[in-house]
Scaffold this motif. Structure first.
Motif, PDB file in Angstrom:
ATOM      1  N   TYR A 135       0.842  -1.187   0.000  1.00 42.69           N
ATOM      2  CA  TYR A 135       0.000   0.000   0.000  1.00 42.69           C
ATOM      3  C   TYR A 135       0.880   1.241   0.000  1.00 42.69           C
ATOM      4  O   TYR A 135       1.877   1.305   0.724  1.00 42.69           O
ATOM      5  CB  TYR A 135      -0.891   0.009   1.248  1.00 42.69           C
ATOM      6  CG  TYR A 135      -2.296   0.495   0.983  1.00 42.69           C
ATOM      7  CD1 TYR A 135      -3.359  -0.399   0.885  1.00 42.69           C
ATOM      8  CD2 TYR A 135      -2.561   1.847   0.808  1.00 42.69           C
ATOM      9  CE1 TYR A 135      -4.652   0.044   0.632  1.00 42.69           C
ATOM     10  CE2 TYR A 135      -3.837   2.302   0.553  1.00 42.69           C
ATOM     11  CZ  TYR A 135      -4.882   1.401   0.474  1.00 42.69           C
ATOM     12  OH  TYR A 135      -6.155   1.856   0.211  1.00 42.69           O
ATOM     13  N   PHE A 137       1.017   5.341   0.654  1.00 44.82           N
ATOM     14  CA  PHE A 137       0.361   6.488   1.278  1.00 44.82           C
ATOM     15  C   PHE A 137       1.125   7.747   0.895  1.00 44.82           C
ATOM     16  O   PHE A 137       2.349   7.818   1.041  1.00 44.82           O
ATOM     17  CB  PHE A 137       0.329   6.344   2.796  1.00 44.82           C
ATOM     18  CG  PHE A 137      -0.506   5.184   3.272  1.00 44.82           C
ATOM     19  CD1 PHE A 137      -1.877   5.309   3.413  1.00 44.82           C
ATOM     20  CD2 PHE A 137       0.090   3.966   3.578  1.00 44.82           C
ATOM     21  CE1 PHE A 137      -2.650   4.236   3.851  1.00 44.82           C
ATOM     22  CE2 PHE A 137      -0.666   2.893   4.021  1.00 44.82           C
ATOM     23  CZ  PHE A 137      -2.048   3.034   4.153  1.00 44.82           C
ATOM     24  N   SER A 161      -1.727  -1.017  -3.936  1.00 42.85           N
ATOM     25  CA  SER A 161      -2.950  -0.254  -3.693  1.00 42.85           C
ATOM     26  C   SER A 161      -2.622   1.164  -3.250  1.00 42.85           C
ATOM     27  O   SER A 161      -1.620   1.408  -2.560  1.00 42.85           O
ATOM     28  CB  SER A 161      -3.803  -0.931  -2.611  1.00 42.85           C
ATOM     29  OG  SER A 161      -4.155  -2.236  -2.989  1.00 42.85           O
ATOM     30  N   CYS A 163      -4.795   4.678  -1.725  1.00 42.00           N
ATOM     31  CA  CYS A 163      -6.049   5.302  -1.303  1.00 42.00           C
ATOM     32  C   CYS A 163      -6.017   6.769  -1.727  1.00 42.00           C
ATOM     33  O   CYS A 163      -5.188   7.544  -1.244  1.00 42.00           O
ATOM     34  CB  CYS A 163      -6.229   5.198   0.203  1.00 42.00           C
ATOM     35  SG  CYS A 163      -7.771   5.915   0.791  1.00 42.00           S
ATOM     36  N   THR A 164      -6.888   7.149  -2.626  1.00 46.24           N
ATOM     37  CA  THR A 164      -6.907   8.518  -3.139  1.00 46.24           C
ATOM     38  C   THR A 164      -8.036   9.353  -2.544  1.00 46.24           C
ATOM     39  O   THR A 164      -8.160  10.534  -2.844  1.00 46.24           O
ATOM     40  CB  THR A 164      -7.046   8.518  -4.671  1.00 46.24           C
ATOM     41  OG1 THR A 164      -8.251   7.832  -5.037  1.00 46.24           O
ATOM     42  CG2 THR A 164      -5.859   7.839  -5.325  1.00 46.24           C
ATOM     43  N   THR A 165      -8.873   8.739  -1.706  1.00 47.87           N
ATOM     44  CA  THR A 165      -9.995   9.454  -1.110  1.00 47.87           C
ATOM     45  C   THR A 165      -9.541  10.161   0.167  1.00 47.87           C
ATOM     46  O   THR A 165      -9.054   9.531   1.097  1.00 47.87           O
ATOM     47  CB  THR A 165     -11.148   8.492  -0.764  1.00 47.87           C
ATOM     48  OG1 THR A 165     -11.517   7.775  -1.930  1.00 47.87           O
ATOM     49  CG2 THR A 165     -12.344   9.261  -0.218  1.00 47.87           C
ATOM     50  N   GLU A 168      -9.748   8.928   4.058  1.00 50.79           N
ATOM     51  CA  GLU A 168      -9.851   7.466   4.161  1.00 50.79           C
ATOM     52  C   GLU A 168      -8.518   6.784   4.402  1.00 50.79           C
ATOM     53  O   GLU A 168      -8.466   5.593   4.689  1.00 50.79           O
ATOM     54  CB  GLU A 168     -10.487   6.902   2.880  1.00 50.79           C
ATOM     55  CG  GLU A 168     -11.959   7.223   2.722  1.00 50.79           C
ATOM     56  CD  GLU A 168     -12.800   6.655   3.856  1.00 50.79           C
ATOM     57  OE1 GLU A 168     -12.650   5.455   4.166  1.00 50.79           O
ATOM     58  OE2 GLU A 168     -13.592   7.419   4.441  1.00 50.79           O
ATOM     59  N   GLN A 169      -7.427   7.526   4.283  1.00 51.07           N
ATOM     60  CA  GLN A 169      -6.113   6.899   4.433  1.00 51.07           C
ATOM     61  C   GLN A 169      -5.890   6.333   5.834  1.00 51.07           C
ATOM     62  O   GLN A 169      -5.253   5.287   5.990  1.00 51.07           O
ATOM     63  CB  GLN A 169      -5.008   7.901   4.085  1.00 51.07           C
ATOM     64  CG  GLN A 169      -4.923   8.226   2.597  1.00 51.07           C
ATOM     65  CD  GLN A 169      -3.612   8.877   2.219  1.00 51.07           C
ATOM     66  OE1 GLN A 169      -2.881   9.369   3.067  1.00 51.07           O
ATOM     67  NE2 GLN A 169      -3.302   8.872   0.942  1.00 51.07           N
ATOM     68  N   ALA A 172      -7.592   3.061   5.934  1.00 50.22           N
ATOM     69  CA  ALA A 172      -6.835   2.085   5.150  1.00 50.22           C
ATOM     70  C   ALA A 172      -5.614   1.600   5.925  1.00 50.22           C
ATOM     71  O   ALA A 172      -5.292   0.407   5.926  1.00 50.22           O
ATOM     72  CB  ALA A 172      -6.408   2.700   3.818  1.00 50.22           C
ATOM     73  N   ASN A 175      -6.524  -0.900   8.593  1.00 52.73           N
ATOM     74  CA  ASN A 175      -6.958  -2.207   8.106  1.00 52.73           C
ATOM     75  C   ASN A 175      -5.812  -3.098   7.636  1.00 52.73           C
ATOM     76  O   ASN A 175      -6.028  -4.288   7.382  1.00 52.73           O
ATOM     77  CB  ASN A 175      -7.961  -2.038   6.962  1.00 52.73           C
ATOM     78  CG  ASN A 175      -9.288  -1.482   7.437  1.00 52.73           C
ATOM     79  OD1 ASN A 175      -9.661  -1.656   8.600  1.00 52.73           O
ATOM     80  ND2 ASN A 175     -10.005  -0.803   6.550  1.00 52.73           N
TER      81      ASN A 175
END
Length: 299
Positions: A135, A137, A161, A163-165, A168-169, A172, A175
């Motif tokens: 992932y 970031f 992966s 996270c672009t929202t 929400e990082q 993410a 998780n």
């Protein structure tokens, strides 16, 4: 924070400040001076120099001196003829701007290459190899650069992966399992949102590869592996992130290239086979880039 910046801002005593000012003035010339010589020149005792090193979290004077000289050496290399923050002026024509930006990009790449620690690079690539869930970031423009790395990796069947929202990082990061891996990109290494998610990753025992500037940073302290990017730009006072973007892009390309090389023939065969299947309808009027024309000529 760079070491010389920390030296300038730390609340030293008057006698300690005298030594610090001497070091900042003499720079590389202190390399040939012993601790006794430096102490004598500043009318103090060697114990004062050792105390300075301890206050800056070094084990002793030699470690502090070597770290300082390494930073001076880095700052004196590259970027001698170009300003990373203002590489062109209102007096430059388009041709001059193009030339100066080319020079800036070249300097940024060379600068970054100089900063690569081969041991950390090897560790980072091997970590990516053994990890199924990678992932990334990052924030702002760094996310766009990271997407290119994600695309390259996906084309050799390695999932990455992003996270672009916004907002929400942190979820993410929460998780991710400890058998995952996180690449965290931050120029300063001090962005609040980045530090918060890095703390979550750290508490969850998720290995962190940080891509950040040289010097001490909150992100660097939390990372398992640190990869350094060109550290020449101010945070805000600049035309654009020219040097930083070039540096991050190059470093991610190095990661991809080294990862690709671990199973070179396998990755190459797969990539070419898939490309031939899904991109065979692409054509060009140029003999240089059109592969069908090249095949016909070879036949």
């Amino acid at each position: 924070m760079l070491l010389h910046e920390k030296m300038e801002t730390f609340p030293f005593s008057n006698s300690e400040k005298t030594v610090i000012n001497y070091m900042l003035e003499e720079k590389v010339r202190i390399k040939k001076q012993t601790i006794k010589e430096i102490a004598a020149k500043n009318h103090t005792a060697p114990s004062t120099l050792i105390r300075i090193a301890k206050k800056l979290n070094f084990s002793g004077w030699n470690d502090f001196r070597d770290a300082y000289l390494d930073e001076v050496s880095y700052l004196n290399e590259h970027f001698k003829d170009v300003d990373a923050n203002f590489p062109f002026t209102d007096r430059d024509d388009f041709s001059s701007i193009a030339s100066k930006l080319m020079h800036l990009n070249n300097e940024a790449v060379q600068d970054t290459n100089h900063l690569i620690d081969q041991t950390n690079l090897y560790r980072a690539v091997k970590l990516l190899e053994k990890t199924e869930d990678i992932y990334i970031f990052a924030t702002s423009g760094n996310l766009l650069i990271a997407q290119d790395f994600q695309l390259k990796m996906s084309r050799i069947k390695k999932k990455v992966s992003i996270c672009t929202t916004e907002g929400e990082q942190l979820f993410a990061a929460s998780n991710l399992r400890k058998d995952s891996c996180a690449i965290v990109i931050s120029y300063s290494g001090e962005t609040n949102s980045v530090i918060k998610l890095a703390e979550i990753l750290y508490l969850n025992h998720v290995p962190i590869i940080s891509i950040t500037s040289i010097g001490e940073s909150s992100l660097g302290k939390l990372a398992n592996i640190q990869l350094r990017i060109s550290t020449r730009e101010k945070l805000y006072s600049k035309i654009a992130n020219f040097a930083v973007n070039a540096s991050i892009c190059y470093l991610l390309d190095v990661l991809y290239g080294c990862f690709f090389s671990l199973h070179y023939q396998k990755n190459l065969n797969y990539k070419l086979a898939v490309a031939d299947m899904v991109e065979s309808n692409r054509t060009s009027t140029s003999d240089i880039i059109d592969e069908k024309r090249k095949r016909m000529t070879d036949d």
